[in-house]
Each structure stands twice: as C-alpha cells, then as structure tokens.
Design a protein around this motif. Structure first.
Motif, PDB file in Angstrom:
ATOM      1  N   THR A 157       0.840  -1.198   0.000  1.00 51.09           N
ATOM      2  CA  THR A 157       0.000   0.000   0.000  1.00 51.09           C
ATOM      3  C   THR A 157       0.875   1.249   0.000  1.00 51.09           C
ATOM      4  O   THR A 157       0.519   2.265  -0.596  1.00 51.09           O
ATOM      5  CB  THR A 157      -0.916   0.019   1.242  1.00 51.09           C
ATOM      6  OG1 THR A 157      -1.716  -1.161   1.238  1.00 51.09           O
ATOM      7  CG2 THR A 157      -1.806   1.253   1.284  1.00 51.09           C
ATOM      8  N   ARG A 167      -2.822   6.290  -7.938  1.00 54.70           N
ATOM      9  CA  ARG A 167      -3.925   5.700  -7.171  1.00 54.70           C
ATOM     10  C   ARG A 167      -3.414   5.042  -5.892  1.00 54.70           C
ATOM     11  O   ARG A 167      -4.003   5.200  -4.822  1.00 54.70           O
ATOM     12  CB  ARG A 167      -4.688   4.667  -8.012  1.00 54.70           C
ATOM     13  CG  ARG A 167      -5.690   5.275  -8.957  1.00 54.70           C
ATOM     14  CD  ARG A 167      -6.602   4.222  -9.566  1.00 54.70           C
ATOM     15  NE  ARG A 167      -5.885   3.126 -10.203  1.00 54.70           N
ATOM     16  CZ  ARG A 167      -5.465   3.117 -11.464  1.00 54.70           C
ATOM     17  NH1 ARG A 167      -5.674   4.156 -12.246  1.00 54.70           N
ATOM     18  NH2 ARG A 167      -4.830   2.068 -11.955  1.00 54.70           N
ATOM     19  N   ARG A 168      -2.313   4.285  -5.998  1.00 55.19           N
ATOM     20  CA  ARG A 168      -1.756   3.632  -4.812  1.00 55.19           C
ATOM     21  C   ARG A 168      -1.290   4.685  -3.818  1.00 55.19           C
ATOM     22  O   ARG A 168      -1.563   4.595  -2.617  1.00 55.19           O
ATOM     23  CB  ARG A 168      -0.612   2.678  -5.177  1.00 55.19           C
ATOM     24  CG  ARG A 168      -0.128   1.859  -3.972  1.00 55.19           C
ATOM     25  CD  ARG A 168       1.221   1.232  -4.210  1.00 55.19           C
ATOM     26  NE  ARG A 168       2.144   2.112  -4.895  1.00 55.19           N
ATOM     27  CZ  ARG A 168       2.736   3.170  -4.341  1.00 55.19           C
ATOM     28  NH1 ARG A 168       2.505   3.493  -3.089  1.00 55.19           N
ATOM     29  NH2 ARG A 168       3.567   3.914  -5.043  1.00 55.19           N
ATOM     30  N   GLY A 178      -4.226   6.204  -2.040  1.00 59.02           N
ATOM     31  CA  GLY A 178      -4.759   5.274  -1.045  1.00 59.02           C
ATOM     32  C   GLY A 178      -3.915   5.268   0.218  1.00 59.02           C
ATOM     33  O   GLY A 178      -4.446   5.252   1.340  1.00 59.02           O
TER      34      GLY A 178
END
Length: 100
Positions: free
Chosen positions: A30, A44-45, A48
């Motif tokens: 993550t 996107r990662r 997050g």
C-alpha cells in the motif's frame, strides 16, 4: 567478536511511535510501489496510502522521521518520495522552514 554488553540499549522512544501508526499491520505494498509502477496506477496507490495517513495519530512524527532520515522510498507521513525531496530542497534553501 566484541562485547556488546557495553553498548547502550536501543532507545525505544525513537521508534515506538510506529506501533501507533494507522498503517500498523497493513500490507506494505500500500505504501511502497512495486518495481516499474508508474502513471495512474502509482498515483492511485499513493492516494490510497495518503488516505490511511490522514487518519493517523502519528502523522507528524512519521513525516518528520522520514524527512530527517531522508527516507528514499514509499509514502511516509502522508508524503511521497517526490514530495519529501521537494520539502528537503526547500529546507536547504530556507533553513527552519516548517513542513508544507
């Protein structure tokens, strides 16, 4: 081999904060990108990971740790590698500047 009994023990206060992190126990992927990850997948990662950081009680401590150790990889304290490099570059130009 030397006698390690004479050496000081670890100073747990320097890293104990990590046990209180919102990321504790989460999959490290993550926060750390896989080899070759780029573009929208990486953004996107990173977003997050930053979302996890925003809810974290040790966000500031984590961020300052990553900046002071020049952590080269991953999202730490809600900042990517690139964001940390930019802050460090500004600090070199303007010592004493608070973290952005």
């Amino acid at each position: 081999m030397g006698d390690s009994a004479r050496l000081p023990g670890p100073i747990t206060a320097l890293w104990e904060w990590q046990y209180r992190g919102a990321c504790m126990g989460m999959d490290s992927t993550t926060f750390f990108h896989p080899e070759g990850e780029r573009g929208s997948a990486r953004r996107r990662r990173d977003e997050g990971a930053k979302a996890v950081c925003r809810s974290c009680e040790v966000l500031e401590i984590c961020r300052e740790h990553a900046l002071s150790t020049h952590e080269p990889y991953g999202v730490w304290g809600g900042m990517t590698e690139e964001e940390r490099r930019a802050v460090l570059a500004r600090r070199r130009r303007s010592p004493g500047e608070p973290v952005a």
